[in-house]
Enzyme design. Sequence first.
Site, short mmCIF file in Angstrom:
data_model
loop_
_atom_site.label_atom_id
_atom_site.label_comp_id
_atom_site.label_asym_id
_atom_site.label_seq_id
_atom_site.Cartn_x
_atom_site.Cartn_y
_atom_site.Cartn_z
N HIS A 1 0.83 -1.20 0.00
CA HIS A 1 0.00 0.00 0.00
C HIS A 1 0.87 1.25 0.00
O HIS A 1 1.79 1.37 0.80
CB HIS A 1 -0.92 -0.02 1.22
CG HIS A 1 -1.90 1.09 1.26
ND1 HIS A 1 -2.25 1.72 2.42
CD2 HIS A 1 -2.63 1.69 0.28
CE1 HIS A 1 -3.14 2.65 2.17
NE2 HIS A 1 -3.38 2.65 0.87
N ASN B 1 3.91 10.78 -18.77
CA ASN B 1 4.47 10.08 -17.62
C ASN B 1 3.43 10.08 -16.51
O ASN B 1 2.70 11.05 -16.34
CB ASN B 1 5.72 10.81 -17.09
CG ASN B 1 6.75 11.04 -18.17
OD1 ASN B 1 7.32 10.11 -18.70
ND2 ASN B 1 6.99 12.31 -18.49
N TYR C 1 5.49 14.97 -21.72
CA TYR C 1 4.90 14.75 -20.39
C TYR C 1 3.98 13.53 -20.32
O TYR C 1 3.06 13.49 -19.50
CB TYR C 1 4.16 16.01 -19.92
CG TYR C 1 5.05 17.23 -19.91
CD1 TYR C 1 6.02 17.40 -18.94
CD2 TYR C 1 4.94 18.19 -20.93
CE1 TYR C 1 6.86 18.50 -18.96
CE2 TYR C 1 5.78 19.29 -20.95
CZ TYR C 1 6.74 19.44 -19.96
OH TYR C 1 7.57 20.53 -19.99
#
Length: 131
Positions: free
Chosen positions: A20, A122, A120
């Site tokens: 997590h 990503n 960008y």
Amino acid sequence: MKKHGVLNSEIAAVLASLGHTDTIVIADCGLPIPDGVKRIDLAVEIGKPSFLDVLQVVADDMAIEKVTLAEEVIINNAEVNKEIEQKLIEPAFEYVSHEQFKAHTKKAKAIIRTGEATPYANVILHAGVIF
């Protein structure tokens, strides 16, 4: 042999090891990858595999709690931003500067490099839980 889900053994191993709040990055071919972060390089040529194709496969196999993107994607690659928002409906979205984004990648369990060559493209995926 696996019948479904992620077939790439390196990606499958990273996904299985996530806890997590751990993070992984799916990146275009130009994002700098920090020393010490596991690099899974899928790029075979410009555009292949695409960022969105890899994102879809990984997202189908991962519990995602939050998504982090560079705020520059909103203006400089609106189409990819829209596709990400459509593919990842449930997680919370966070936008940070590209410099902050690159700093966050230093903590990632792995960075998956695609052949994507648009600005960008990503994303940082923050692991959720399945319960």
